[in-house]
Design a protein around this motif. Structure first.
Motif, mmCIF file in Angstrom:
data_model
loop_
_atom_site.group_PDB
_atom_site.id
_atom_site.type_symbol
_atom_site.label_atom_id
_atom_site.label_comp_id
_atom_site.label_asym_id
_atom_site.label_seq_id
_atom_site.Cartn_x
_atom_site.Cartn_y
_atom_site.Cartn_z
ATOM 1 N N ASN A 268 0.645 -7.066 -2.523
ATOM 2 C CA ASN A 268 1.847 -7.861 -2.825
ATOM 3 C C ASN A 268 2.208 -8.881 -1.757
ATOM 4 O O ASN A 268 2.530 -10.029 -2.066
ATOM 5 N N ASN A 269 2.190 -8.469 -0.500
ATOM 6 C CA ASN A 269 2.607 -9.364 0.579
ATOM 7 C C ASN A 269 1.573 -10.430 0.905
ATOM 8 O O ASN A 269 1.813 -11.281 1.770
ATOM 9 N N TYR A 270 0.449 -10.403 0.210
ATOM 10 C CA TYR A 270 -0.607 -11.393 0.436
ATOM 11 C C TYR A 270 -0.920 -12.169 -0.844
ATOM 12 O O TYR A 270 -2.029 -12.666 -1.025
ATOM 13 N N HIS A 271 0.075 -12.308 -1.709
ATOM 14 C CA HIS A 271 -0.085 -13.113 -2.919
ATOM 15 C C HIS A 271 0.103 -14.600 -2.649
ATOM 16 O O HIS A 271 -0.579 -15.442 -3.244
ATOM 17 N N ALA A 272 1.047 -14.932 -1.784
ATOM 18 C CA ALA A 272 1.451 -16.336 -1.631
ATOM 19 C C ALA A 272 0.329 -17.221 -1.093
ATOM 20 O O ALA A 272 0.084 -18.308 -1.631
ATOM 21 N N GLY A 273 -0.348 -16.783 -0.045
ATOM 22 C CA GLY A 273 -1.381 -17.607 0.575
ATOM 23 C C GLY A 273 -2.458 -18.068 -0.395
ATOM 24 O O GLY A 273 -2.662 -19.283 -0.581
ATOM 25 N N PRO B 39 3.857 -7.484 -8.424
ATOM 26 C CA PRO B 39 4.963 -8.410 -8.602
ATOM 27 C C PRO B 39 4.585 -9.796 -8.097
ATOM 28 O O PRO B 39 3.547 -9.949 -7.451
ATOM 29 N N MET B 40 5.402 -10.777 -8.360
ATOM 30 C CA MET B 40 5.059 -12.141 -7.975
ATOM 31 C C MET B 40 4.734 -12.223 -6.489
ATOM 32 O O MET B 40 3.766 -12.887 -6.087
ATOM 33 N N ALA B 41 5.510 -11.549 -5.668
ATOM 34 C CA ALA B 41 5.293 -11.561 -4.214
ATOM 35 C C ALA B 41 6.047 -10.399 -3.594
ATOM 36 O O ALA B 41 6.816 -9.712 -4.260
ATOM 37 N N GLY B 42 5.850 -10.229 -2.289
ATOM 38 C CA GLY B 42 6.541 -9.172 -1.572
ATOM 39 C C GLY B 42 7.914 -9.580 -1.075
ATOM 40 O O GLY B 42 8.667 -8.756 -0.557
ATOM 41 N N GLY C 165 5.488 -4.302 0.439
ATOM 42 C CA GLY C 165 6.850 -4.817 0.414
ATOM 43 C C GLY C 165 7.867 -3.842 -0.145
ATOM 44 O O GLY C 165 9.058 -3.941 0.133
ATOM 45 N N GLY C 166 7.421 -2.880 -0.924
ATOM 46 C CA GLY C 166 8.308 -1.897 -1.533
ATOM 47 C C GLY C 166 7.509 -0.913 -2.353
ATOM 48 O O GLY C 166 6.287 -1.048 -2.485
ATOM 49 N N GLY C 167 8.189 0.091 -2.929
ATOM 50 C CA GLY C 167 7.523 1.154 -3.661
ATOM 51 C C GLY C 167 7.575 0.967 -5.169
ATOM 52 O O GLY C 167 7.154 -0.058 -5.697
ATOM 53 N N PRO C 168 8.104 1.967 -5.904
ATOM 54 C CA PRO C 168 8.077 1.901 -7.367
ATOM 55 C C PRO C 168 8.895 0.758 -7.954
ATOM 56 O O PRO C 168 8.589 0.291 -9.054
ATOM 57 N N LEU C 169 9.908 0.284 -7.247
ATOM 58 C CA LEU C 169 10.645 -0.875 -7.742
ATOM 59 C C LEU C 169 9.711 -2.082 -7.879
ATOM 60 O O LEU C 169 9.780 -2.827 -8.856
ATOM 61 N N MET C 170 8.829 -2.261 -6.904
ATOM 62 C CA MET C 170 7.883 -3.382 -6.930
ATOM 63 C C MET C 170 6.690 -3.092 -7.822
ATOM 64 O O MET C 170 6.087 -4.014 -8.379
ATOM 65 N N ASP C 171 6.359 -1.831 -7.979
ATOM 66 C CA ASP C 171 5.133 -1.445 -8.675
ATOM 67 C C ASP C 171 5.332 -1.293 -10.184
ATOM 68 O O ASP C 171 4.688 -1.985 -10.983
ATOM 69 N N PRO D 22 0.904 10.763 4.699
ATOM 70 C CA PRO D 22 2.372 10.728 4.730
ATOM 71 C C PRO D 22 2.933 9.963 5.924
ATOM 72 O O PRO D 22 4.041 9.436 5.854
ATOM 73 N N LYS D 23 2.153 9.897 7.001
ATOM 74 C CA LYS D 23 2.616 9.177 8.193
ATOM 75 C C LYS D 23 2.638 7.665 7.958
ATOM 76 O O LYS D 23 3.373 6.940 8.633
ATOM 77 N N GLN D 24 1.815 7.206 7.028
ATOM 78 C CA GLN D 24 1.791 5.776 6.695
ATOM 79 C C GLN D 24 2.871 5.398 5.699
ATOM 80 O O GLN D 24 3.246 4.233 5.591
ATOM 81 N N PHE D 25 3.375 6.358 4.974
ATOM 82 C CA PHE D 25 4.274 6.089 3.855
ATOM 83 C C PHE D 25 5.639 5.627 4.358
ATOM 84 O O PHE D 25 6.410 6.405 4.908
ATOM 85 N N ASN D 26 5.968 4.362 4.160
ATOM 86 C CA ASN D 26 7.269 3.867 4.631
ATOM 87 C C ASN D 26 7.978 2.974 3.607
ATOM 88 O O ASN D 26 8.780 2.116 3.962
#
Length: 281
Positions: free
Chosen positions: A86-91, A108-111, A183-189, A233-237
């Protein structure tokens, strides 16, 4: 055979794919190949082995590790699929539009709103088509609901609930579970799908107020049963639950609820109600 009886020869639409992950292989590639006259001729991924393996497995003649190089060297490309996180859509989206390619970008369109607005501006400036992968709009049932709403069948629609709830369904890939990539979790997914088609059916009224809340209750725990695979789980933020209430200028109120994991089965359905009729879907 006369000229009138001859079938006209149509030039093939040539497509490149940026991002050689699961969504590219499982959705975009078969989607393109399922349309007569469309040919996927290039793929790009920053991981060399992934790009090469994807090209070899799917009989794609050209592969790259830099999307800028692909776009510059392959003038014959008419369009690209952007299948990066998501956070790499714009480029890649903006670069493709600026080199004259049409773009279908994964949802989603972007992050971020900033990236999404930059993508929109690039599409408007270049005159190229930018399509976001919100395919629920093309479902025949959704199209029927939109037509009925336009014809006044439901009357004044004043309330609705948009639901995208899973019992156990946390994606295991870092591209879904880290803010840096997603950029986000289930809201973005998954929330983006249900909210988009919901508002599309209702003519995308203008929002005037909103509030919401997100929580992380399962993704940062090591002992969660999840048929979608293991994650760190340590990566999950990001959030694994999110909700919001939106008030619109025309008086409509919408509740959005979304989760990757929850202690409830069959949590309900998406619906809207008007003063003449309502619908669930």
């Amino acid at each position: 055979m006369s000229a009138r009886g001859r079938k006209a020869k149509v030039r093939k639409i040539k497509v490149g794919i940026i991002g050689a992950g699961g969504i590219a292989a499982g959705k975009h590639l078969p989607g393109h190949r399922g349309v007569e006259g469309v040919e996927v001729i290039a793929v790009c991924d920053i991981v060399k082995d992934k790009a090469k393996a994807f090209a070899e497995k799917h009989d794609i003649p050209y592969w790259f590790t830099d999307y800028r190089k692909m776009l510059e060297e392959m003038d014959e490309l008419d369009a690209v699929s952007v299948c990066t996180p998501n956070n790499y859509h714009a480029g890649p989206t903006i670069a493709a539009l600026e080199t004259g390619k049409h773009v279908i970008c994964e949802k989603p369109m972007a992050g971020s709103v900033k990236d999404a607005m930059a993508m929109l501006e690039a599409a408007q400036r270049t005159g190229r088509i930018l399509q976001i992968g919100l395919q629920s709009r093309f479902n025949k049932h959704m199209m029927t609901l939109r037509r009925l709403r336009e014809e006044g069948f439901f009357g004044e629609v004043y309330y609705g609930r948009a639901m995208a709830f899973r019992r156990r369904g946390i994606p295991a890939s870092p591209s879904f579970i880290t803010k840096k990539m997603a950029g986000g979790g289930p809201l973005m997914d998954i929330g983006v799908h249900v909210l988009d088609v919901f508002l599309w059916i209702l003519g995308y009224p203008k929002p005037i107020k909103a509030f919401g809340k997100v929580d992380t209750k399962f993704g940062n725990r090591p002992n969660v049963v999840n048929p979608w695979g293991k994650w760190d789980p340590k990566q999950f933020n990001v959030e694994d639950f999110g909700m919001g209430v939106i008030l619109f200028e025309n008086g409509l109120t919408v509740t959005l609820e979304t989760a990757w994991a929850s202690h409830v089965e069959g949590s309900g359905t998406t619906f809207f109600i008007g003063d003449k009729a309502g619908a669930t879907f």
